[in-house]
Motif scaffolding. Structure first.
Motif, mmCIF file in Angstrom:
data_model
loop_
_atom_site.group_PDB
_atom_site.id
_atom_site.type_symbol
_atom_site.label_atom_id
_atom_site.label_comp_id
_atom_site.label_asym_id
_atom_site.label_seq_id
_atom_site.Cartn_x
_atom_site.Cartn_y
_atom_site.Cartn_z
ATOM 1 N N ASP A 10 93.089 94.628 52.433
ATOM 2 C CA ASP A 10 93.566 94.436 53.809
ATOM 3 C C ASP A 10 92.627 93.506 54.537
ATOM 4 O O ASP A 10 91.600 93.069 53.986
ATOM 5 C CB ASP A 10 93.643 95.784 54.524
ATOM 6 N N LEU A 11 92.977 93.208 55.778
ATOM 7 C CA LEU A 11 92.119 92.465 56.693
ATOM 8 C C LEU A 11 91.377 93.482 57.547
ATOM 9 O O LEU A 11 92.004 94.361 58.153
ATOM 10 C CB LEU A 11 92.963 91.541 57.566
ATOM 11 N N VAL A 12 90.053 93.357 57.606
ATOM 12 C CA VAL A 12 89.240 94.316 58.347
ATOM 13 C C VAL A 12 88.109 93.571 59.043
ATOM 14 O O VAL A 12 87.672 92.506 58.574
ATOM 15 C CB VAL A 12 88.693 95.415 57.396
ATOM 16 N N GLN A 13 87.638 94.123 60.151
ATOM 17 C CA GLN A 13 86.521 93.505 60.862
ATOM 18 C C GLN A 13 85.201 93.856 60.185
ATOM 19 O O GLN A 13 85.077 94.899 59.527
ATOM 20 C CB GLN A 13 86.499 93.974 62.313
ATOM 21 N N ALA A 14 84.215 92.996 60.378
ATOM 22 C CA ALA A 14 82.882 93.266 59.842
ATOM 23 C C ALA A 14 82.391 94.624 60.333
ATOM 24 O O ALA A 14 82.582 94.984 61.502
ATOM 25 C CB ALA A 14 81.917 92.170 60.263
ATOM 26 N N GLY A 15 81.776 95.374 59.428
ATOM 27 C CA GLY A 15 81.317 96.710 59.751
ATOM 28 C C GLY A 15 82.327 97.790 59.439
ATOM 29 O O GLY A 15 81.999 98.985 59.467
ATOM 30 N N GLY A 16 83.543 97.392 59.128
ATOM 31 C CA GLY A 16 84.603 98.345 58.834
ATOM 32 C C GLY A 16 84.576 98.833 57.394
ATOM 33 O O GLY A 16 83.672 98.490 56.622
ATOM 34 N N SER A 17 85.590 99.625 57.063
ATOM 35 C CA SER A 17 85.672 100.243 55.738
ATOM 36 C C SER A 17 87.059 100.046 55.139
ATOM 37 O O SER A 17 88.052 99.917 55.869
ATOM 38 C CB SER A 17 85.382 101.743 55.825
ATOM 39 N N LEU A 18 87.105 100.033 53.828
ATOM 40 C CA LEU A 18 88.357 100.019 53.087
ATOM 41 C C LEU A 18 88.176 100.837 51.818
ATOM 42 O O LEU A 18 87.054 100.946 51.307
ATOM 43 C CB LEU A 18 88.756 98.596 52.677
ATOM 44 N N ARG A 19 89.283 101.364 51.312
ATOM 45 C CA ARG A 19 89.254 102.073 50.039
ATOM 46 C C ARG A 19 90.277 101.448 49.119
ATOM 47 O O ARG A 19 91.476 101.453 49.426
ATOM 48 C CB ARG A 19 89.556 103.561 50.224
ATOM 49 N N LEU A 20 89.807 100.919 48.013
ATOM 50 C CA LEU A 20 90.692 100.346 47.011
ATOM 51 C C LEU A 20 90.998 101.395 45.936
ATOM 52 O O LEU A 20 90.142 102.219 45.607
ATOM 53 C CB LEU A 20 90.053 99.122 46.359
ATOM 54 N N SER A 21 92.208 101.316 45.407
ATOM 55 C CA SER A 21 92.614 102.186 44.314
ATOM 56 C C SER A 21 93.142 101.343 43.165
ATOM 57 O O SER A 21 93.705 100.264 43.384
ATOM 58 C CB SER A 21 93.713 103.158 44.764
ATOM 59 N N CYS A 22 92.975 101.856 41.956
ATOM 60 C CA CYS A 22 93.480 101.175 40.768
ATOM 61 C C CYS A 22 94.006 102.225 39.810
ATOM 62 O O CYS A 22 93.250 103.075 39.335
ATOM 63 C CB CYS A 22 92.378 100.362 40.112
ATOM 64 N N ALA A 23 95.301 102.162 39.531
ATOM 65 C CA ALA A 23 95.934 103.113 38.629
ATOM 66 C C ALA A 23 96.291 102.434 37.314
ATOM 67 O O ALA A 23 96.889 101.352 37.311
ATOM 68 C CB ALA A 23 97.190 103.681 39.278
ATOM 69 N N VAL A 24 95.936 103.083 36.230
ATOM 70 C CA VAL A 24 96.228 102.579 34.886
ATOM 71 C C VAL A 24 97.298 103.464 34.264
ATOM 72 O O VAL A 24 97.168 104.702 34.277
ATOM 73 C CB VAL A 24 94.963 102.576 34.007
ATOM 74 N N SER A 25 98.344 102.853 33.745
ATOM 75 C CA SER A 25 99.434 103.620 33.162
ATOM 76 C C SER A 25 99.888 102.981 31.855
ATOM 77 O O SER A 25 99.533 101.850 31.538
ATOM 78 C CB SER A 25 100.604 103.706 34.137
ATOM 79 N N GLY A 26 100.693 103.748 31.109
ATOM 80 C CA GLY A 26 101.212 103.244 29.847
ATOM 81 C C GLY A 26 100.701 104.053 28.675
ATOM 82 O O GLY A 26 100.400 105.234 28.804
ATOM 83 N N VAL A 27 100.613 103.367 27.536
ATOM 84 C CA VAL A 27 100.172 104.034 26.306
ATOM 85 C C VAL A 27 98.646 104.085 26.326
ATOM 86 O O VAL A 27 97.983 103.074 26.108
ATOM 87 C CB VAL A 27 100.669 103.283 25.058
ATOM 88 N N ILE A 28 98.105 105.267 26.600
ATOM 89 C CA ILE A 28 96.659 105.410 26.774
ATOM 90 C C ILE A 28 96.163 106.600 25.975
ATOM 91 O O ILE A 28 96.630 107.723 26.192
ATOM 92 C CB ILE A 28 96.298 105.605 28.263
ATOM 93 N N PHE A 29 95.223 106.348 25.071
ATOM 94 C CA PHE A 29 94.552 107.455 24.388
ATOM 95 C C PHE A 29 93.346 107.897 25.210
ATOM 96 O O PHE A 29 93.132 109.069 25.447
ATOM 97 C CB PHE A 29 94.139 107.024 22.977
#
Length: 120
Positions: A10-29
């Protein structure tokens, strides 16, 4: 097939916070290392943080004390909590997963990236 999907940029001002997420799906052992990289305009892609399945963590010096990486192994998801953001954190953030699709086959997978823009 393995898919890696990031979200949270996202767009955020200096000093701010963000939380990124990453989901992995499919054929996974199993998934060993899950990592966040970033690439700013005109610069090379660089490692931001990575975490192993056992919880070993490494951060780039530029984000130590401000960013926190974590993962939910049950959900095959990795997170990046970014606090005290600076304009120099502006970049496309990419997730990478080191996936074992079978006991003997292992491969690296990238997401499409999510844009983080920090305004001054």
């Amino acid at each position: 097939q393995v898919q890696v999907v990031e979200s949270g940029g996202d767009l955020v001002q200096a000093g701010g916070s963000l939380r990124l997420s990453c989901a992995v799906s499919g054929v996974i052992f199993s998934i060993n290392v899950m990592a966040w990289y970033r690439q700013a305009p005109g610069k090379q892609r660089e490692l931001v943080a990575r975490i192993t399945s056992g919880g070993w963590i490494e951060y780039a010096d530029s984000v130590k004390g401000r960013f926190t990486i974590s993962r939910d192994n049950a959900k095959n998801t990795v997170y990046l909590q970014m606090n005290s953001l600076k304009p120099e954190d502006t970049a496309i953030y990419y997730c990478n997963a080191d996936v074992k699709e079978t006991l003997t086959y292992r491969s690296s997978h990238w997401g499409q990236g999510t844009q983080v823009t920090v305004s001054s």
